[in-house]
Design a protein around this motif. Sequence first.
Motif, short mmCIF file in Angstrom:
data_model
loop_
_atom_site.label_atom_id
_atom_site.label_comp_id
_atom_site.label_asym_id
_atom_site.label_seq_id
_atom_site.Cartn_x
_atom_site.Cartn_y
_atom_site.Cartn_z
N UNK A 28 0.83 -1.20 0.03
CA UNK A 28 -0.09 -0.06 0.09
C UNK A 28 0.68 1.36 -0.01
N UNK A 29 2.02 1.21 0.70
CA UNK A 29 2.71 2.55 0.86
C UNK A 29 3.35 2.81 -0.50
N UNK A 30 3.80 2.00 -1.22
CA UNK A 30 4.52 2.47 -2.58
C UNK A 30 3.16 2.89 -3.57
N UNK A 31 2.05 2.47 -3.35
CA UNK A 31 0.98 2.78 -4.09
C UNK A 31 0.61 4.04 -3.91
N UNK A 32 0.27 4.24 -2.50
CA UNK A 32 -0.22 5.52 -1.89
C UNK A 32 0.92 6.46 -2.31
N UNK A 33 1.84 6.21 -1.97
CA UNK A 33 3.05 7.55 -2.14
C UNK A 33 2.94 7.80 -3.52
N UNK A 34 2.89 6.83 -4.42
CA UNK A 34 2.86 7.07 -6.00
C UNK A 34 1.71 7.94 -6.41
N UNK A 35 0.33 7.39 -6.04
CA UNK A 35 -0.74 8.13 -6.10
C UNK A 35 -0.56 9.68 -5.63
N UNK A 36 -0.29 9.89 -4.37
CA UNK A 36 -0.13 11.19 -3.91
C UNK A 36 0.70 12.19 -4.82
N UNK A 37 1.97 11.43 -5.23
CA UNK A 37 2.91 12.40 -5.78
C UNK A 37 2.45 12.63 -7.13
N UNK A 38 1.60 11.76 -7.98
CA UNK A 38 1.02 12.21 -9.05
C UNK A 38 0.10 13.35 -8.92
N UNK B 96 10.27 12.03 -12.08
CA UNK B 96 11.00 11.29 -11.35
C UNK B 96 10.67 11.48 -9.96
N UNK B 97 10.04 12.54 -9.69
CA UNK B 97 9.24 12.56 -8.32
C UNK B 97 8.32 11.43 -8.04
N UNK B 98 7.69 11.04 -8.94
CA UNK B 98 6.59 10.01 -8.84
C UNK B 98 7.56 8.50 -8.68
N UNK B 99 8.52 8.52 -9.48
CA UNK B 99 9.34 7.04 -9.21
C UNK B 99 9.96 7.17 -7.97
N UNK B 100 10.42 8.49 -7.57
CA UNK B 100 11.18 8.50 -6.08
C UNK B 100 10.17 8.09 -4.96
N UNK C 47 8.60 4.29 -0.98
CA UNK C 47 7.48 3.62 -0.60
C UNK C 47 7.96 2.10 -0.66
N UNK C 48 8.41 1.41 -1.63
CA UNK C 48 8.84 0.36 -1.79
C UNK C 48 9.82 -0.12 -0.44
N UNK C 49 10.65 0.88 -0.33
CA UNK C 49 11.55 0.73 0.80
C UNK C 49 10.79 0.54 1.99
N UNK C 50 10.06 1.39 2.45
CA UNK C 50 9.15 1.16 3.62
C UNK C 50 8.39 -0.20 3.72
#
Lengths: 435, 440
Positions: free
Chosen positions: A2-12, A101-105, A110-113
Amino acid sequence: MQKKMGASILSILFMGVGQIYNRQFIKGLLLIGLHTAALYGILFHLMDYLKGLITLGTEPSRMAKVGKLTQLVAGDHSIFMMIDGLIALCALLVFLIIYVFNVRDAYLVGLLRDQGHTPNHFIHSLQTVNRKYFAYFILFVPAISVLFLSILPIIFSILLAFTNYADPILPPANLVDWVGFDNFVKMINLDVWSKTFGGVLSWTLIWAIIATLTTYVGGVFTAVLIQQPVIRFKKLWRTLLIVPFAIPSMISLLVMRNMFNNQFGPINNYLKNLGLEGLPWLTDPFWAKVTVIICNMWLGIPVTMILAIGVLTTIPRDLYEAAEVDGAGSLQKFRLITLPMVLFATAPVLIMQFAGNINSFNVIFLLTNGDPVNVNYQYAGHTDLLVTWLFKLALNQSQYSFASVIGIVIFVLVASFSIWSYRRTKSYKEEDMLS
Amino acid sequence: MQKKLKEKLWGTALLFLVLAMMVTACSNSGNNPPVNQGGGNGQPNNVESNSNANSDVDEEIKPEEGAKLVVWEAREQMPYMKQLAEAFEAEYGIPVTLEEVAGGDQGSRLATDGPSKLAGDVLTMPHDQIGLAVKAGLLLPNDLYEEETRNSMVDAAVKASSYDGVLYGYPKSVETYALFYNKDLVTDPPTTWEEIIAFANTYNDPKQNKYAIMWEFVGYYSYPFIGSFGGYVFGNENSDITDIGLNNDGTVEGFKFLQSLKPILPMNAGDVTYDVKAQLFQEGKLAFNIDGPWSIAAFKDQVNIGVVPLPKTPDGNPSTSFSGVKSYYVNSYSDYPIAARLFANFASNKENQLKNYEMTGAIPANIEAGEDPAIKNDPIISGFFEQFQYSIPMPSVSEINAVWEPLRAVFIAAWDDESKDVKQLLDQAVTTIKTDIDSK
């Protein structure tokens, strides 16, 4: 997960929000600030710039009388609008890259977390940059300057070919318009242009081929001659033959211009003293072409000669000794050993010289300035190359759009030929020696 | 991997900040509705001054508060311009900064630097460059001092500094070419071509490179063979581009006369270059040289020179040369247009033109200055001044650019091969010129 998805969506949704969600506050805030600034630019100005790039202005400058005084009422300057629009486009491009890059970051942190690591602190991030990615960090500045200071002007000058920016349509009192491929069509269809274009183009190609061949053959020939075992004082000959290369070509060409004067030049004076007629070196179309080729040989042979001498010294002696044992003559030795070796090593240089000769501005401009005049040409003479013709069109005649068309033609010529021939050279195909 | 990305992000982030600033910063320039470019402080640029024009005249002519001027000037005129700038500041309290820009470059520099607000407020241009500048809207008309200029300057200079009937320039100096001669070889300067031919028959010696006379075979220097015989470039004083007079009977006659001179200058046209001509004249081998005041400095110390008007035609008419008029012009993007007009007018007044003549040898365009004893008694300048009376300004319409090359080609073709039919050559050249003009 969820974290990687959440972070990505928020960054988008908004740059930096995903980073804040990832507990990287400073980075997140910086990115939010960036996005805000960019949004401001996009909302309030981007449309204007892009509209300017598309319409190239709607209201030209004009003069207005105010009482006794005439004043300028400034309107749109098409050319400036074009440049502004291009800058805006480039800035947008940079923004989009950062966005990706911001989205990938956000996704990767998020993946790390998700895997149970704690994300880096801001200080850590900076330290990593300093330690491991310092070079990248430093390279950004030149990369951006290349984008804005060299790529953008190139795009601008290419775009000019698709406008009607030529006398009498001169900004700011006139608006320039996009005309699509009109100028290219005119170049080919309009008698005024096509005759000159065809003639100058064919002479440019002929000149490039002959100029390249003569200097190359001459250079290799002198090099082989000097390297013959029977020749003494090798150093002296080498030095003497490098002298033409050591004198700035601008000076030698201006001197030659006077030397080849039919009436007063020393060359014809010597010929006349020998009882010969003397030749119309610079005034006859054919002989003027011969003259520029001769002068170009004088300037170009030393370069090839130095290269060839370098290659010749690397050829192992035992090859020749073996050939002698087999009873080969000197011609055979040259044809089967020396020439292939020299060709193999200098083929890429040959191509570079050809490409350079297509744009050999100096030789033509300083020696003949395109003369003798050709009655059937438009602003060009018998010895004008595409590049000198372009120069005359842009600087003397203010025909910027046509000059740009010629620029594109030159680019296509040089680029396509260079790529095609370079890929066919042996040195490109195989890194090892001759097979 | 993700670290790398992260770090990349940093660099770009910083960069983008800069970019964002750029975008927002330059947003103020391009897209706002066009404002009057009158400049900053206290400029009467609101349209309300429109209504009461005549009562405000005195009000208007006052230069702007806090005006500062930038003036472009060529290197050779710099010492004179420095003095002039000081005198101007002393009189009006307006500081003037000088920037050195080569004479031939000022027109093309103005095209790019003017709208970018980087150009000088006042600049000098030869009149044949103003066509492009006026078309592009880069010059302000000489409206404030129009009457004064028209009354005080030589008629040819006023015409040359105008375009489409509007006066733009503040004439500075005039120039045309005339006949330089070597006093050691010629005691009594000839006035007609017949005399020159007679002299050449006794003097010419190709073996020694000795020739009587030389001129360059380009439209500018060879124009006397057109203009003196009733030919012309464009009709109606070079303003009607639909009427090209380069193949009329007069021009044909002039070209036939030109071909008849081949025996006294037996060589190809392409061999007479400026360098060759100047060198032979300096060596004392060439007796007559058709050249302009810009070469005085090169010859003065080496040759005992005199200058007389060009030789008369066989019909006894004076030869018509092309003249150039250098004038001051005001950049339309100037922040201080009134102060700039004031400076241009001040710089072109009688006293300053005489000063310019004293310091640089420039021939005045001002009528009274031209009648000054200093000019009248200068044996070299007076020759040019006399020839200037018979001259016609070069065309300033930009269509002239379509003329020079074909014209040069005809001069060379007609000269190199005397058997060629000049009428046919000229017809062909005119066709070339016409198609070129029509294609634009």
